[in-house]
Scaffold this active site. Structure first.
Site, short mmCIF file in Angstrom:
data_model
loop_
_atom_site.label_atom_id
_atom_site.label_comp_id
_atom_site.label_asym_id
_atom_site.label_seq_id
_atom_site.Cartn_x
_atom_site.Cartn_y
_atom_site.Cartn_z
CE1 TYR A 256 -4.09 1.73 0.57
CE2 TYR A 256 -2.84 3.13 1.87
CZ TYR A 256 -4.04 2.92 1.04
OH TYR A 256 -5.03 3.94 1.09
CG PHE A 313 -1.68 8.91 -4.92
CD1 PHE A 313 -1.13 8.73 -6.14
CD2 PHE A 313 -1.13 7.91 -3.89
CE1 PHE A 313 -0.06 7.89 -6.31
CE2 PHE A 313 0.05 7.01 -4.27
CZ PHE A 313 0.65 7.30 -5.48
CD GLU A 314 -6.42 3.76 -1.83
OE1 GLU A 314 -7.04 3.15 -2.80
OE2 GLU A 314 -6.77 3.36 -0.90
CB ILE A 315 0.34 2.64 -5.99
CG1 ILE A 315 0.50 3.98 -7.04
CG2 ILE A 315 1.10 1.44 -6.78
CD1 ILE A 315 1.74 4.28 -7.88
CG HIS A 350 -8.73 2.00 1.30
ND1 HIS A 350 -8.45 2.36 0.18
CD2 HIS A 350 -9.76 1.12 1.45
CE1 HIS A 350 -9.49 1.64 -0.70
NE2 HIS A 350 -10.23 0.96 0.27
#
Ligand code: GTP
Ligand code: NAG
Ligand code: NAG
Ligand code: MG
Length: 427
Positions: A256, A313-315, A350
């Site tokens: 994450y 934003f997330e990768i 999250h």
């Protein structure tokens, strides 16, 4: 007269040198990946995927020759004659042949959007393509609670260098679950409207938060991927990203990631932490050793300090979100009803999951992804750093070290050294 012709001679010499430099660069012996010729595509898509040369992951070098190679790849890409978009469900991912240099990751961009978001999402896409994806050509999945119209598909497909997919969200992932008392939920919305809590009166915003919390990674179009990068409308990317961020995640065992962090609006999550505690009691086996609790709580888990990674934003790793641990976690939260009886956001949901279910070093801070989503900016600290990456953000706007950011806590927890000059940005 004489001055005029001297100038012409200068121009000619200049042009000549320019051409020579271009010639030497484009025919340099530095290895380049083969031009895309035989990418294997299932179905009829007239689109090739070429793995682009990825820079050194640890310290991406300034791009020079690589840029040229990249440009030549782009130039040789086939014109878009047949639509490459697909509505094909899980069966039709384009599997490209492994390239000699630069392995292609099992990854996609993902965007939740309405048809009316078109002219804001295209700005985001344009930036993501310019700064990153034109070098890597990853796919892009669009999800919507209503069918996408052709205007949306035509424009987004034309801008994206990878394959595009458009999916409809199943009804049960965008509606009140049976156990929710809709009268109680309505009273909550009315009350929050009076108290002027942002999006407090919105039903669709709650469906959105619940969907992003528990379902986007389950969509059939997402099942075929292991990694995702979430993109929202109206964001900006301010620096070149010259390496494969997905590969970075895999190679460094990250699950994450984030670029901005901050404190959540308390009124939207009064009982979220209670629900988290229930989950912890019921499933102690899912709590990771060496986890990131310190980022979330200042008293060893008794209370939540409201820090969260900003999830627009997330990768991240989709298999982690699809794991038993995350599933049990989400199901507990969903059962407790706070998506509707309060206004739980997917960002704290999250973030708490990442903080408790992952080891703390499985969470990555992408300092080199300079980013804006209204109203906050992450602009990397350090001038040299920004110049090397051609950043166009104003360092004064950087939010990282301000009082309302939680990023300092993340650094402290992981014993990371803060970049030089951070103190000057504290305010
Ligand atoms: N299909 C669909 N997408 C939605 C809906 N509401 C929000 N989204 C998408 O969900 C994501 C988050 O919504 P935003 O409205 O950006 O919420 P936010 O980031 O908290 O608030 P902003 O400050 O307004 O950006 C975005 O990608 C939106 O396009 C909806 O009702 N339907
Ligand atoms: C999208 O493209 C298709 C195929 O070229 C075309 O038939 C359709 O009219 C386009 N739609 C819009 C709204 O431009
Ligand atoms: C990509 O990942 C998904 C989820 O783990 C998996 O089902 C799929 O087979 C993978 N595809 C490839 C090409 O490895
Ligand atoms: Mg947004």
């Amino acid at each position: 007269m004489a001055a005029g012709s001297a100038r012409i001679v200068r121009y000619i010499l200049f042009a000549f040198f320019g051409i020579m430099v271009l010639y030497f660069m484009s025919s340099s012996s530095i290895p380049r990946p083969p031009l895309p010729t035989t990418s294997v595509l299932k179905g009829d898509q007239g689109k090739t995927h070429s793995g682009a040369p990825a820079g050194d992951v640890q310290a991406p070098p300034p791009l020079t020759v690589e840029n040229v190679a990249d440009a030549s790849n782009a130039a040789s890409a086939p014109a878009l004659t047949s639509p490459k978009q697909s509505n094909d469900g899980p069966s039709g991912p384009a599997q490209s042949v492994a390239e000699t240099s630069g392995e292609r990751m099992n990854a996609t961009f993902v965007t939740l959007a309405r048809n009316s978001d078109l002219w804001e999402i295209v700005k985001s896409i344009r930036q993501v393509e310019d700064r990153f994806n034109r070098k890597f050509h990853y796919d892009w999945v669009f999800l919507n609670d209503k069918p996408f119209d052709t205007a949306f598909k035509n424009v987004t497909t034309s801008l994206i260098s990878g394959k595009t997919h458009y999916g409809l969200i199943p009804e049960e992932h965008w509606s009140f679950p049976e156990h929710i008392d809709t009268d109680r939920a309505r009273r909550v919305r009315e009350d929050m409207a009076q108290r002027k809590i942002i999006y407090g009166d919105s039903i669709s915003y709650r469906h959105m938060c619940r969907f992003e919390s528990g379902f986007f990674f389950q969509h059939p179009l997402m099942q075929q991927f292991e990694w995702y990068w979430r993109v929202e409308p109206s964001i900006e990317l301010y620096c070149d990203i010259n390496y494969d961020t997905f590969k970075f995640m895999r190679d460094h065992n990250k699950k994450y990631s984030f670029v901005l962090s901050l404190y959540e609006y308390v009124e939207t999550i009064p009982t979220l932490w209670d629900s988290v505690k229930t989950f912890k009691n019921n499933h102690p086996e899912h709590i990771a050793e060496d986890n990131g609790m310190k980022f979330l709580s200042d008293d060893g888990g008794e209370t939540y300090n409201h820090c969260h990674f900003w999830s627009n934003f997330e990768i991240g790793n989709l298999n982690w979100l699809r794991s038993q641990a995350y599933t049990d976690y989400f199901n507990q939260l969903d059962k407790d009803g706070g998506f509707f009886y309060e206004r739980w956001g997917d960002a704290p949901v999250h973030s708490i999951a990442a903080g408790l279910l992952l080891k703390k070093d499985e969470i990555h801070f992408f300092n080199d992804i300079a980013y804006y989503h209204v109203p906050f900016t992450h602009c990397p600290t350090g001038e040299q750093y920004r110049l090397e990456r051609k950043c166009h953000c104003n360092p004064k706007d950087n939010f990282d070290w301000k009082g309302y950011s939680c990023t300092s806590r993340f650094f402290d927890m992981n014993h990371l050294e803060k970049p030089q000059g951070y103190k000057d940005q504290q305010d």
